[in-house]
Design an enzyme around this catalytic site. Structure first.
Site, PDB file in Angstrom:
ATOM      1  N   LYS A 186       8.086   1.315  -2.718  1.00 52.22           N
ATOM      2  CA  LYS A 186       6.797   1.481  -3.896  1.00 52.22           C
ATOM      3  C   LYS A 186       6.300   2.384  -4.414  1.00 52.22           C
ATOM      4  O   LYS A 186       5.789   2.636  -5.918  1.00 52.22           O
ATOM      5  CB  LYS A 186       5.862   0.055  -3.214  1.00 52.22           C
ATOM      6  CG  LYS A 186       6.072  -1.129  -3.294  1.00 52.22           C
ATOM      7  CD  LYS A 186       4.702  -1.937  -3.384  1.00 52.22           C
ATOM      8  CE  LYS A 186       4.773  -3.768  -2.528  1.00 52.22           C
ATOM      9  NZ  LYS A 186       6.403  -3.867  -1.556  1.00 52.22           N
ATOM     10  N   PHE A 187       6.262   3.407  -4.084  1.00 53.62           N
ATOM     11  CA  PHE A 187       6.283   4.711  -4.864  1.00 53.62           C
ATOM     12  C   PHE A 187       7.281   5.041  -5.984  1.00 53.62           C
ATOM     13  O   PHE A 187       7.449   5.833  -6.914  1.00 53.62           O
ATOM     14  CB  PHE A 187       6.014   6.226  -4.542  1.00 53.62           C
ATOM     15  CG  PHE A 187       4.637   6.354  -3.599  1.00 53.62           C
ATOM     16  CD1 PHE A 187       3.531   6.449  -4.040  1.00 53.62           C
ATOM     17  CD2 PHE A 187       4.971   5.734  -2.134  1.00 53.62           C
ATOM     18  CE1 PHE A 187       2.881   6.628  -3.785  1.00 53.62           C
ATOM     19  CE2 PHE A 187       3.955   6.290  -1.274  1.00 53.62           C
ATOM     20  CZ  PHE A 187       2.619   6.209  -1.748  1.00 53.62           C
TER      21      PHE A 187
END
Length: 677
Positions: A186-187
Site C-alpha cells: 500500500k506504499f
C-alpha cells in the site's frame, strides 16, 4: 588442528541451533489449532458451494468447446457430471475436517482438489483463494485433530495430545505475511494519495466519521492512511501479549467492515477465525474451565493426556487412576513455563525434526520472495507493473474499469474481417469477464482459442486483434494492447516482457487531481452531464459513436488530435474544443509526437426538468426523515427485506446445487451401469 576459538564458535553455533530447534518443536496445547480447524472446515463448505461456483458448473464447465484459462495447458476440466462429484467430495472433506474425522486423508484430498480448481481457472485467482489453498496444505501436514475431533474419540492416543509449536508458527507466519505485505504494497502512490478506493468513503459504514470529517478527509485519512497503518502493524499487534487485545479489537472491526462493504466471500470470516491463533495455545481450555460441572467433561475431552505429554510420558496418567486433586498437585509441582526441549532433551531431536525445520525455512523464504516474483515472471505483467492477482497480497490497491473492448478476426487468406463480441466463446461469468482482458497470458490463450474456433467456421488463416481500453484507479482511459498486432502469431513468454502491451502513461499521472476537480465542478453545475477522459498514443485512432439523445463536446488537454467525420477533418490543439453532431460516428487520431489527452463532455438533451425533480425528491426524503418514528419503521422494513432477500437467494442457490448434483450422480450411475452391462 582445530584451534580453541574455532571449537568455542562451533559450540556456540551448535547451542544456538539446538535452542532454535528446541523452541521449534516445543510441545504446545492443541486446542487453539483445533478451533481454527473447526471454523475452517465450516467456512470451506460455504466457499465451495458459493464462491467456487458449484451452482454454475454446467455453465462454466459444461461446454467442452468453451475457452478456459488454466495455468498449464495440459490441465483439463472433467465433464460437468464428474465436476459435480468433485465438488461434492470437497464438501464432504470440509465437513469431515470440521468434525475431525479421517482428518489427514480428508485434508490431503481437499488440498489436491482445491488446488486443481485453482490451477484450472486463472480468472478466479485472487489473494483470498490463494490463502484458503495454503491453509488446506497447512492442515494436511499438521495435527489439528488432537482436540475436539472424532478421531480423538475413536483413538484415545490422539485425544488432547500436544502438538509441536511449529504447527502454530506456520499459520501465524502466513497470517502475519498477509497483513504486513498488504501494508508494504500500500506504499503505492495511488494509495497514499487516496485514489485507489475513491468512492468508498460514501458508504454508510463510515457515517460516524462524517460528524468530524468531510468525505474527502474520510477517503484520504480513514480509508487509505488508516488502512495502510492497520495492515502494516496488525501482525505486530497480534504477536505481542501486551498489544494483542488492541490487535484483536482492530482486527474484528476491520474484517466485519470488509464483510459489509465488499462481496469477497468468506475471506473476512476466515481472517476473523484465525485471529485467536495468535493467543496462548490453550486459550480455549481457559474458556472452557470457566464453565461449571459436567460441561467441562464434554468440552475438554481427556485433559490429562496433555499433562502426560508434558511430563515426557514419565508418569502413568490413565483416566481411571487420576483425579482432580492429583492433577492440581502435578500442575503445582511442575513449571509449565520451562521449555520442553532443554539440554537434557538434545538427544531427542531426530533427523525428521531437522528436515521439518528445513522445509519450514524454505517455505518462509519462498513466501518472502513470491510477492515480488513479477520481476522474474515478466510475461504476466500488464502496464500496472504487477503480475497475476493472486499471491502478491496487493489487496484493493487497483480499481479496474474496462470501458471498451473490441475483438477483430481477419482471414489472411481472403482479407475478410469479422467483429466478435468480447465474450463470444466464454460463458457469461463475471470473474472470467473481469480477468482475461487484464493479463497478457490470458489474452494470448483467448486469441489462440478464438483462432481454433474460427477455423471451424471456415476461416483458413485467422489473425486475431484485440483493442482493449482500461482505466486504472479512476484515471483517464487508455489502450492496453497494441491493436495493430496479431496475437495469434505474437510472441509471449512468461520470462520476458510482453512487447504488444502498451506502456502505462505514468508521466501523465499529474492529471489525476485536476481531473477530479473538473468532474466535481461539472457535477455541481449540471445534473445531466458527464465527462470521459481519454489518453492515446501517437498514430493510433479510436472510433466513437454519439447517440441521438446526447450532445458531445471534445476538448484537448495535452498534445494534438485530428477529428474525422465522413469527409470532414479538423485538427485540435491544446485547450481547443469541438462540438460533435449526434447520431454519427467520428474518428479521432493522435497526430502529435507525444501522447494526447482529451475528454468528452456529454450532455443528455432528452433530459427534461431533472434538476427540479431531483430537488423535489430531496424535499420528500427530508420530510420523511424528519419523522423519526416513520424513518425508523422504514429502516427496519428495509433491513428485514434485505435479510429476507439474502436468504431467499441463498435458498435458490442451494436448491439448484442439490438438483444439479443429484442429476449428475444419476448420470454417472447410468454410465457405470451401462459400462458394466
Amino acid at each position: 588442528m582445530v584451534s580453541k576459538s574455532e571449537n568455542s564458535y562451533q559450540k556456540i553455533d551448535d547451542t544456538l541451533l539446538t535452542q532454535i530447534m528446541a523452541l521449534f518443536h516445543q510441545p504446545v496445547d492443541p486446542s487453539s489449532l483445533a478451533i481454527t480447524r473447526i471454523f475452517y472446515g465450516l467456512l470451506m463448505m460455504f466457499d465451495i458451494t458459493l464462491e467456487r461456483g458449484m451452482a454454475i458448473i454446467n455453465v462454466k464447465w459444461g461446454n467442452p468447446d468453451s475457452c478456459i484459462f488454466p495455468l498449464f495447458d495440459f490441465i483439463k476440466p472433467l465433464s460437468s457430471d464428474w465436476m459435480h462429484m468433485l465438488y461434492l467430495s470437497m464438501i464432504i472433506a470440509s465437513f469431515c475436517i470440521c468434525i475431525g474425522l479421517k482428518y489427514h486423508f480428508m485434508t490431503t484430498w481437499l488440498a489436491i482438489c482445491y488446488w486443481y480448481i485453482i490451477l484450472l481457472d486463472k480468472t478466479a485467482w485472487n489473494n483470498h483463494t490463494y490463502l484458503l489453498g495454503l491453509f488446506a496444505l497447512f492442515f494436511s501436514v499438521t495435527d489439528a485433530n488432537r482436540w475436539w475431533s472424532v478421531d480423538g474419540l475413536l483413538d484415545r492416543s490422539k485425544c488432547n495430545t500436544a502438538i509441536p509449536l511449529w504447527q502454530l508458527l506456520l499459520f501465524r507466519f502466513q497470517i502475519f505475511m498477509v497483513y504486513f505485505y498488504a501494508g508494504i504494497k500500500k506504499f503505492h502512490p495511488d494509495w497514499i494519495s487516496g485514489h485507489s478506493m475513491r468512492s468508498l468513503a460514501t458508504h454508510w459504514i463510515f457515517s460516524p466519521f462524517r460528524t468530524l470529517l468531510t468525505i474527502e478527509q474520510i477517503n484520504l485519512h480513514i480509508v487509505h492512511h488508516c488502512g495502510l497503518a492497520f495492515d502494516l502493524f496488525e501482525g505486530f499487534l497480534l504477536y505481542f501479549n501486551t498489544t494483542r487485545p488492541v490487535g484483536l479489537i482492530l482486527g474484528c472491526y476491520f474484517h466485519f467492515t470488509n464483510a459489509w462493504i465488499f462481496q469477497i466471500g468468506i475471506f473476512p470470516y476466515i481472517m476473523l477465525a484465525t485471529l485467536p491463533i495468535f493467543c496462548n495455545p490453550d486459550w480455549p481450555k481457559h474458556f472452557v474451565r470457566k464453565l461449571r460441572g459436567h460441561r467441562q467433561n464434554y468440552l475438554v475431552l481427556n485433559r490429562y493426556l496433555f499433562l502426560s505429554y508434558r511430563f515426557n510420558n514419565s508418569l502413568n496418567l490413565g483416566d481411571t487412576t487420576i483425579n482432580d486433586g492429583l492433577e492440581n498437585q502435578l500442575i503445582k509441582n511442575y513449571d509449565f513455563t520451562m521449555p520442553y526441549c532443554s539440554s537434557r532433551r538434545k538427544s531427542s531431536l531426530s533427523k525428521r525434526n531437522y528436515i521439518t525445520f528445513l522445509f519450514f525455512s524454505l517455505y518462509a523464504v519462498l513466501q518472502l520472495c513470491l510477492p515480488f516474483s513479477h520481476q522474474i515472471t515478466k510475461g504476466y505483467i500488464a502496464w500496472d507493473g504487477h503480475g497475476l492477482y493472486g499471491y502478491s497480497w496487493d489487496m484493493m490497491i487497483r480499481t479496474w474499469i474496462t470501458p471498451y473492448t473490441k475483438i477483430t478476426v481477419v482471414d489472411n487468406a481472403t482479407q475478410q474481417y469479422y467483429d466478435l463480441k468480447p465474450n463470444t466463446f466464454i460463458h457469461n461469468i463475471p470473474t472470467i469477464n473481469f480477468r482475461w482482458d487484464s493479463h497478457p497470458d490470458m489474452m494470448k490463450q483467448y486469441a489462440m482459442c478464438i483462432a481454433r474456433h474460427a477455423k471451424k467456421f471456415g476461416v483458413k488463416k485467422p489473425a486475431v486483434y484485440f483493442d482493449i481500453w482500461k482505466s486504472l484507479n479512476y484515471r483517464f482511459q487508455q489502450r492496453l494492447v497494441n491493436s495493430n498486432i496479431d496475437l495469434v502469431s505474437a510472441e509471449w513468454s512468461p520470462w520476458k516482457a510482453t512487447s504488444w502491451i502498451m506502456p502505462h502513461l505514468n508521466n501523465l499521472t499529474w492529471w489525476t487531481s485536476e481531473e477530479i476537480d473538473m468532474k466535481m465542478n461539472l457535477l455541481d453545475k449540471t445534473y445531466n452531464s458527464s465527462i470521459n477522459y481519454i489518453a492515446d498514443f501517437p498514430g493510433f485512432n479510436i472510433n466513437k459513436f454519439i447517440p441521438v439523445d446526447y450532445r458531445a463536446n471534445v476538448t484537448v488537454l495535452h498534445g494534438q488530435i485530428q477529428i474525422q467525420l465522413h469527409n470532414y477533418k479538423t485538427i485540435l490543439m491544446k485547450n481547443q474544443s469541438c462540438l460533435l453532431p449526434s447520431n454519427s460516428t467520428h474518428q479521432i487520431t493522435v497526430i502529435s509526437n507525444q501522447p494526447a489527452v482529451y475528454y468528452y463532455q456529454y450532455e443528455d438533451i432528452s433530459f427534461q426538468n431533472k434538476t427540479t425533480v431531483h430537488k423535489e425528491h430531496k424535499l420528500i426524503l427530508k420530510k420523511i426523515l424528519n419523522d423519526s418514528q416513520r424513518s425508523r419503521m422504514l429502516i427496519e422494513n428495509s433491513l428485514f427485506h434485505a435479510v429476507h432477500h439474502y436468504f431467499y437467494l441463498k435458498k435458490r442457490v442451494y436448491n439448484r446445487i442439490i438438483i444439479k448434483t443429484v442429476a449428475a450422480l444419476d448420470n454417472i450411475l447410468h454410465e457405470i451401469q451401462s459400462f458394466l452391462s
